[in-house]
Design a protein around this motif. Sequence first.
Motif, PDB file in Angstrom:
ATOM      1  N   ALA A 172       1.032  -0.941   0.253  1.00  0.00           N
ATOM      2  CA  ALA A 172      -0.063   0.287  -0.079  1.00  0.00           C
ATOM      3  C   ALA A 172       0.715   1.359   0.327  1.00  0.00           C
ATOM      4  CB  ALA A 172      -0.678  -0.123   1.583  1.00  0.00           C
ATOM      5  N   SER A 242      -6.800   4.335  -4.626  1.00  0.00           N
ATOM      6  CA  SER A 242      -6.924   3.317  -4.423  1.00  0.00           C
ATOM      7  C   SER A 242      -8.154   2.882  -4.834  1.00  0.00           C
ATOM      8  CB  SER A 242      -7.167   3.520  -3.094  1.00  0.00           C
ATOM      9  OG  SER A 242      -6.186   3.182  -2.065  1.00  0.00           O
ATOM     10  N   ASP A 286       0.106   7.871  -1.300  1.00  0.00           N
ATOM     11  CA  ASP A 286       0.093   5.908  -1.320  1.00  0.00           C
ATOM     12  C   ASP A 286      -0.819   5.591  -0.220  1.00  0.00           C
ATOM     13  OD1 ASP A 286      -0.205   3.975  -2.253  1.00  0.00           O
ATOM     14  OD2 ASP A 286       1.619   3.506  -2.812  1.00  0.00           O
ATOM     15  N   ALA A 287      -0.485   5.954   0.904  1.00  0.00           N
ATOM     16  CA  ALA A 287      -0.177   5.518   2.469  1.00  0.00           C
ATOM     17  C   ALA A 287      -2.072   5.335   2.921  1.00  0.00           C
ATOM     18  CB  ALA A 287       0.200   5.672   3.914  1.00  0.00           C
ATOM     19  N   SER A 289      -4.234   7.162   0.691  1.00  0.00           N
ATOM     20  CA  SER A 289      -5.100   6.564  -0.071  1.00  0.00           C
ATOM     21  C   SER A 289      -5.874   5.207   0.133  1.00  0.00           C
ATOM     22  CB  SER A 289      -4.799   6.456  -1.678  1.00  0.00           C
ATOM     23  OG  SER A 289      -3.523   5.741  -1.740  1.00  0.00           O
ATOM     24  N   THR A 290      -4.982   4.280   0.712  1.00  0.00           N
ATOM     25  CA  THR A 290      -5.303   3.409   1.326  1.00  0.00           C
ATOM     26  C   THR A 290      -6.087   3.415   2.491  1.00  0.00           C
ATOM     27  OG1 THR A 290      -3.343   2.368   0.188  1.00  0.00           O
ATOM     28  CG2 THR A 290      -4.481   0.941   2.016  1.00  0.00           C
TER      29      THR A 290
HETATM   30 MG    MG Z   1      -1.561   3.028  -1.080  1.00  0.00          MG
END
Ligand code: MG
Length: 344
Positions: A172, A242, A286-287, A289-290
Amino acid sequence: MKYKRLVLLCLIMISLLPIISACGKEPEKTVETEFLMDTLMELTAYGPNGEKAIDAAMGRIKKIDDLMSVSSETGDVYKVNKSAGQNPVKVSDETMYVVQTAQHYSQLSDGAFDITVGPLVNLWGIGKKEEVPSQTAIDGAKALIDYRKLQIDVSSGTIGLPERNMSIDLGAIAKGYAGDEAARIFKEYGVKSGIISLGGNVVVVGARPDGNPWRVGIQNPFKPTGNYVAVVEETDKTVVTSGTYERYFIKDGKRYHHILDPSTGYPADNGLASVSIISDKSIDADALSTTVFLLGPEKGMELVEELSDVECIMITNDKKITVSSGLKDNINITDEEFIYEEGR
Ligand code: MG
Ligand code: AMP
């Protein structure tokens, strides 16, 4: 005399011509694609150093993939997981940085995002298997997940998992880090304008060659890649999405996707189809969006509003689009099928 002046003027004009025409021309464009980190990567760079920059960035992405993918036997994540229940192992500085960042988001979300989600990811095998695991197997995997047990020792540079069969998963977040590194390398090579597209992760470097911001499309979660529902204009930013459409299978009419809720052991089922995050650093986007996807529409948006320089676009299964307060004036909804809902 007059004639001489005219000739001189003509000569000056002719010698200036290449410069004048070069001013209006787009700088040289280089594009390369490669399949890495389970996704299609497309790197675009403008300017004379484009090719060198892209080659160096691709090399760096490969290195990160090797260090951080669960299946690469020479990498750090593989080593950490293999040593679960034994002594912590020494990892590279970059793995330490990504693990620490993943741990930060695990804490921030109280374990909705959990770096030790490995056993559940492995059990479902979304993208490889198409089967709903037994409840016993799901309970077994769930029992192994707890980010609070992860042993991170920055001074010795080691990471450890105290129980056998525990495992970490950086799926993720590692692509986000790779995006940041690719952008750093672009700049190191003097690339002032470019796009790094790593599957659903986009990093825009600088502005477009004509000086205008880049236009980044937000994927329609219900249509094939390249169909957009909205467009945002950004300079030197990252946009990471995501979504339930990225990796999934459908069984008995139900969609089972790859964002797994450690509290239920099943794919997160909260009405969201996708979450896009816009921020400065791609590792955070990125972190997040998850994380925001896992927290769901209300709690997720609350978290985004608390963070500075982070914006969000949520799309629900019933085709509603909500955006964070800082984005209201910088989003263009391009698909009329979607309903724009005013958030807070
Ligand atoms: Mg992510
Ligand atoms: P992304 O596409 O960035 O949302 O990441 C999805 C990937 O993150 C999955 O394919 C898994 O490798 C991993 N993952 C799934 N569920 C979680 C979770 N609850 N916490 C952290 N990582 C997860």
